[in-house]
Each structure stands twice: as C-alpha cells, then as structure tokens.
Design a protein around this motif. Structure first.
Motif, mmCIF file in Angstrom:
data_model
loop_
_atom_site.group_PDB
_atom_site.id
_atom_site.type_symbol
_atom_site.label_atom_id
_atom_site.label_comp_id
_atom_site.label_asym_id
_atom_site.label_seq_id
_atom_site.Cartn_x
_atom_site.Cartn_y
_atom_site.Cartn_z
ATOM 1 N N GLY A 91 0.863 -1.189 0.024
ATOM 2 C CA GLY A 91 -0.010 0.148 -0.084
ATOM 3 C C GLY A 91 0.989 1.182 0.151
ATOM 4 O O GLY A 91 1.984 1.279 -0.395
ATOM 5 N N CYS A 92 0.019 2.087 0.395
ATOM 6 C CA CYS A 92 0.991 3.597 0.591
ATOM 7 C C CYS A 92 -0.099 4.632 1.117
ATOM 8 O O CYS A 92 -0.989 4.673 0.986
ATOM 9 N N ASP A 93 0.780 5.169 2.336
ATOM 10 C CA ASP A 93 -0.252 5.940 3.135
ATOM 11 C C ASP A 93 0.663 7.122 4.022
ATOM 12 O O ASP A 93 1.395 6.810 4.538
ATOM 13 N N ILE A 94 0.530 8.517 3.393
ATOM 14 C CA ILE A 94 1.373 9.403 3.861
ATOM 15 C C ILE A 94 0.831 9.867 5.084
ATOM 16 O O ILE A 94 -0.138 9.916 5.185
ATOM 17 N N LEU A 95 1.717 10.132 6.053
ATOM 18 C CA LEU A 95 1.516 10.495 7.357
ATOM 19 C C LEU A 95 2.256 11.844 7.490
ATOM 20 O O LEU A 95 3.646 11.711 7.380
ATOM 21 N N ALA A 96 1.860 13.084 8.003
ATOM 22 C CA ALA A 96 2.583 14.149 8.231
ATOM 23 C C ALA A 96 1.599 14.805 9.254
ATOM 24 O O ALA A 96 0.853 15.639 9.219
ATOM 25 N N GLN A 97 2.294 14.802 10.471
ATOM 26 C CA GLN A 97 1.528 15.348 11.698
ATOM 27 C C GLN A 97 1.245 16.857 11.937
ATOM 28 O O GLN A 97 0.181 17.406 12.116
ATOM 29 N N LYS A 98 2.098 17.691 11.116
ATOM 30 C CA LYS A 98 1.815 19.068 11.095
ATOM 31 C C LYS A 98 0.524 19.383 10.199
ATOM 32 O O LYS A 98 -0.212 20.540 10.600
ATOM 33 N N TYR A 99 -0.144 18.391 9.422
ATOM 34 C CA TYR A 99 -1.429 18.676 8.830
ATOM 35 C C TYR A 99 -2.553 17.742 9.348
ATOM 36 O O TYR A 99 -3.404 18.116 8.966
ATOM 37 N N TYR A 100 -2.202 17.525 10.490
ATOM 38 C CA TYR A 100 -3.339 16.698 11.141
ATOM 39 C C TYR A 100 -4.377 17.567 11.964
ATOM 40 O O TYR A 100 -4.027 18.725 12.499
ATOM 41 N N ALA A 101 -5.364 17.229 12.034
ATOM 42 C CA ALA A 101 -6.597 17.928 12.537
ATOM 43 C C ALA A 101 -6.725 17.794 14.010
ATOM 44 O O ALA A 101 -5.861 16.927 14.622
ATOM 45 N N PRO A 102 -7.006 18.610 15.189
ATOM 46 C CA PRO A 102 -7.077 18.577 16.345
ATOM 47 C C PRO A 102 -7.562 16.965 16.668
ATOM 48 O O PRO A 102 -8.608 16.625 16.177
ATOM 49 N N LYS A 103 -7.502 16.543 17.860
ATOM 50 C CA LYS A 103 -7.527 14.972 18.056
ATOM 51 C C LYS A 103 -8.944 14.931 18.728
ATOM 52 O O LYS A 103 -9.697 13.852 18.764
ATOM 53 N N ASN A 104 -9.785 16.084 18.949
ATOM 54 C CA ASN A 104 -11.346 16.035 19.116
ATOM 55 C C ASN A 104 -12.051 15.949 17.645
ATOM 56 O O ASN A 104 -13.163 15.880 17.893
ATOM 57 N N ASN A 105 -11.353 16.050 16.461
ATOM 58 C CA ASN A 105 -11.986 15.810 15.283
ATOM 59 C C ASN A 105 -12.165 14.604 15.053
ATOM 60 O O ASN A 105 -11.425 13.625 15.156
ATOM 61 N N PRO A 106 -13.641 14.125 14.978
ATOM 62 C CA PRO A 106 -14.254 12.764 14.833
ATOM 63 C C PRO A 106 -13.429 12.239 13.478
ATOM 64 O O PRO A 106 -13.490 10.983 13.270
ATOM 65 N N ALA A 107 -13.127 13.027 12.517
ATOM 66 C CA ALA A 107 -12.586 12.358 11.337
ATOM 67 C C ALA A 107 -11.346 12.069 11.249
ATOM 68 O O ALA A 107 -10.296 11.813 10.302
ATOM 69 N N TYR A 108 -10.322 12.853 12.505
ATOM 70 C CA TYR A 108 -9.017 12.758 12.718
ATOM 71 C C TYR A 108 -8.691 11.170 12.602
ATOM 72 O O TYR A 108 -8.962 10.328 13.633
ATOM 73 N N ASP A 109 -7.396 10.784 11.932
ATOM 74 C CA ASP A 109 -7.014 9.534 11.718
ATOM 75 C C ASP A 109 -5.394 9.676 12.014
ATOM 76 O O ASP A 109 -4.934 9.555 10.793
ATOM 77 N N PRO A 110 -4.842 9.459 12.990
ATOM 78 C CA PRO A 110 -3.332 9.601 12.952
ATOM 79 C C PRO A 110 -2.527 8.398 12.491
ATOM 80 O O PRO A 110 -1.264 8.470 12.592
#
Length: 427
Positions: free
Chosen positions: A316-335
């Motif tokens: 597969g391929c899944d880019i992760l870059a923390q500085k673009y994450y939404a706040p952790k109380n965001n229900p769509a946030y998937d770190p």
C-alpha cells in the motif's frame, strides 16, 4: 448714589452674561445629543465565502480554512468595534473582529475554521452590533465536498499474499540501500539497481518473487511513466521488460505541491533462481519524479526442510505528516496508518514470528509503531535523509490467539510513508 446704580447695572450685566453663557452651553449640548440620537449605524452583510486552497475544489477535514464575510457600512456615520460570529450548522465556531468602518466602505472579516466531519455542512455568519440596523444579517452557504486529506491515515496497507509453505521469507534492498538521498529522475534518465540473491543463502525454489519500488513527487499522475527491465547481467543483451502488477498511491490532496507518492509492485516470479545476480533498470519516459529505491521479497518453497511458515505480504501507501493533522477531538481525525494481518492458522503451534515494515522517509525517529499491545517510539530512524526505513521485530509474544493482528504507525513530527510489511510465523 450714582456709584450704587453703576454697581447694580454691572451686576445685572454680569448675571445676564452668565445666563447667556449657560444658555449657549445648554443649546450646544442639546444639539450634540440630538445629532447623536439621529446618527444612523447601518451595516449590511454583503456575502459569505469559504476561502479554498489554490488548485483545490475540496475541503479537507484536517486543514484550517478562512470563512470570509464581506460587511458594508451603508449608514451615514463611521462605525467602530463590531464583531461577526461564524457557525457550523447551529454551533458557534469562531468570532471575527472589525476595528473601524467608514461610511460607504466595505471590509472582509475572517473566521478561522477546521472542518470536523465529512459530508454536507452549513456555514453561516451574523453581525453583532447592539446599536446598529443590520441588513441581510444571517447569510448561509452549503459546503458539500468535504473529504479527508491524504496527510493522515486512511489508506490501509493490505494483504496481497498469504499462505503456508515449507520454506522461508527473505527480502533485500540491493544497492538501493546505499543511496544517501532520494534519486531525482528527469525525463529519459535511467536508474540501475543490483541484487545478489545468492547472498541470502536460500535453498529450494522461488514460490513468490516481488519487487516494491517507492516513489514520490511524481509530475505524472498517478504514477511515473517508467519502463522497467530485468537482466542477469548488466550488458546490453537479454533485457526483459516487466509491467507494473499493482500500484498504490496517496497524495496531499490540496493546494500547491500536490504530487502523488506511491508503491509500484512488480511480479518477478519465475524470472530468476535463488543463486542469481540480477540487474533492474528503470527508465523514465515521462515527467520528473523521485525514487527512494526498491526492495525484493522472496518466498521460497523447499519441501526438503521442516521450516514450515505462514507468510503475509502487505502492500500500500499511506502518507503521514503530523503538522497537517486536525485536532484530536475531530471525529474524522485518523493519525494511524493501518496494516492488518489475518489471524494465524495454527496460533498454538507457533515457535517464532517476525514482522518487517518498510517506511520511506522515516529518517528522524519522530514516529511510533504499535503491534497489538506492543508500542515503541522512534522506531523508524535512518541516518540518511529520504531513505526507506526498515524495522524487523520479533512478535511471537505479541500475536493474538483469537483475533486479527494489526500494525498501527503514526507520525510525530516527521514525514513518513508506510508502504510495505511482511509477517511470517514459524511452526
């Protein structure tokens, strides 16, 4: 007597002058009060707009946007100190301020907003000014193309092959592991890799041979326009063209520098023997891109050994870059990048098990990996920039006897691209 009359006249004049002064002051303040009471504060909410990133028609759940309200002073006097409030559906999300607005002038007031759900959302704004007449004071827009950005989890690295065999699982990076930085491939440029299969010391036959090539910054969408050839010598003869068997792509998804990263998977089964030295040549016939290198994984079949294993190859391929994450109380946030493996066939008979994960870009150690109830930070930490970070972990004691096994990888300030994972259990 005359002096007394003069004194009286002077007193009367002074009193009259004082009364006249008091009257003038009274008239002056009366006029001010009257003018103030007649002053018209009139504000009109002209329009409401969501400011999207350049080049994108989508709204992403983990990116900050500006809601822009245009307000015009349609009254005869300047106004200072008013607010607007912005709402997502009926919930207040932020407040914008305006310091001063002259008569006839307009101003754009911004409210920052981070979407917290995927789907249709109504955004609205209203002006707050207690002593003003307000026109069109509740303006609403509908946002219906909200999506999740490519910079958090959401593209699982899933199982391509799973089976039980008498043999082994081995992998190698070849001379790709010697690259200090990613290789920038311009159009018509070639890139040669060398692999010595005999260095693995394997016996038997090749059951599965698979190459995974890792790329980023592809100016050709969705994958680079590559010609890939394999050979058992580096000479001009006997080069065999091979085609991509599967490819997996993730991308930023908004704004500028939105270029695909990905994994290209090639089937090399039945092309070589276990004691061969092989060359693989990549030629770019499209636009520029970066190549991180390529790994080869081998599953061998050796009926003469008691080395019985169950194996999994996940791609597969899944880019992760923390500085673009939404706040952790965001229900769509998937770190997390998720790598699921099915439950082993015979968990009670397992003597040994190893997990191997390949993560391009894992060069800073600002990351964490979990496997079931195991967790470790800083697990991907190469000494060179932009290499493929590889981790091997003995996981027998962490395997689940009753459920599937899951790897979760998260970024903690790096930029990583979990792409390939291998798991084997020995019985």
């Amino acid at each position: 007597m005359i002096k007394n009359k003069i004194r009286l006249i002077l007193i009367i004049l002074i009193i009259a002058l004082m009364l006249l002064t008091i009257l003038n002051v009274f008239i002056f303040f009366s006029l001010i009060i009257r003018q103030t009471s007649e002053t018209s504060y009139q504000l009109k909410l002209e329009s409401l707009k969501l400011n999207l990133y350049e080049g994108s028609s989508y709204v992403y759940t983990d990116i900050q946007y500006q809601i822009q309200a245009k307000v015009t002073n349609i009254g005869s006097s300047s106004i200072s100190g008013f607010q607007i409030k912005c709402y997502q559906n009926s919930t207040e999300i932020n407040t914008g301020m305006a310091a001063n607005l002259e008569s006839g002038a307009s101003i754009i007031i911004n409210c920052s907003w981070i979407p917290d759900q995927i789907g249709i959302i109504n955004l609205s704004t209203k002006i707050l000014k207690a002593d003003a007449e307000l026109s069109n004071n509740f303006t609403l827009i509908e946002v219906n193309n909200i999506s999740s950005t490519g910079y958090d989890g959401g593209s699982p690295i899933t199982t391509k092959f799973n089976g039980i065999i008498n043999g082994s699982l081995k992998y190698l990076m070849g001379n790709a592991s010697q690259i200090d930085t990613y290789e920038w491939m311009s159009s018509n440029e070639s890139y040669l890799l060398y692999y010595n299969l005999s260095s693995l010391g394997l016996t038997g036959d090749i059951h599965i041979a698979r190459m995974h090539t890792f790329f980023s910054w592809s100016y050709t969408d969705p994958i680079p326009n590559l010609t890939v050839q394999v050979n058992q010598s580096s000479g001009p003869s006997n080069w065999l063209d091979i085609e991509v068997d599967n490819y997996y792509v993730d991308r930023k998804g908004f704004g500028s520098y939105d270029f695909p990263s990905g994994t290209l998977a090639y089937n090399l089964t039945n092309l070589f023997n276990l004691n061969d030295e092989i060359f693989i040549n990549f030629t770019n016939y499209g636009s520029s891109f970066s190549i991180y290198g390529a790994s080869i994984v081998l599953i061998t079949n050796n009926s003469g050994t008691n080395n019985r294993i169950e194996y999994w190859i996940n791609e597969g391929c899944d880019i992760l870059a923390q500085k673009y994450y939404a706040p952790k109380n965001n229900p769509a946030y998937d770190p997390y990048a998720i790598i699921p493996f099915s439950q082993p066939k015979n968990p009670s008979q397992i003597n040994e098990s190893k997990l191997i994960t390949l993560v391009p870009g894992g060069d800073k150690g600002l990351n964490s990996m979990m496997f079931n109830n195991f967790e470790q930070s800083g697990i991907y930490n190469t000494s060179n920039d932009h290499l493929v970070a590889i981790n091997e972990l003995n996981v027998k004691e962490y395997l689940s006897d009753t459920n599937n096994n899951v790897v979760r990888i998260t970024d903690l300030g790096d930029y990583i691209v979990p792409s390939v994972a291998f798991l084997w259990t020995k019985y």
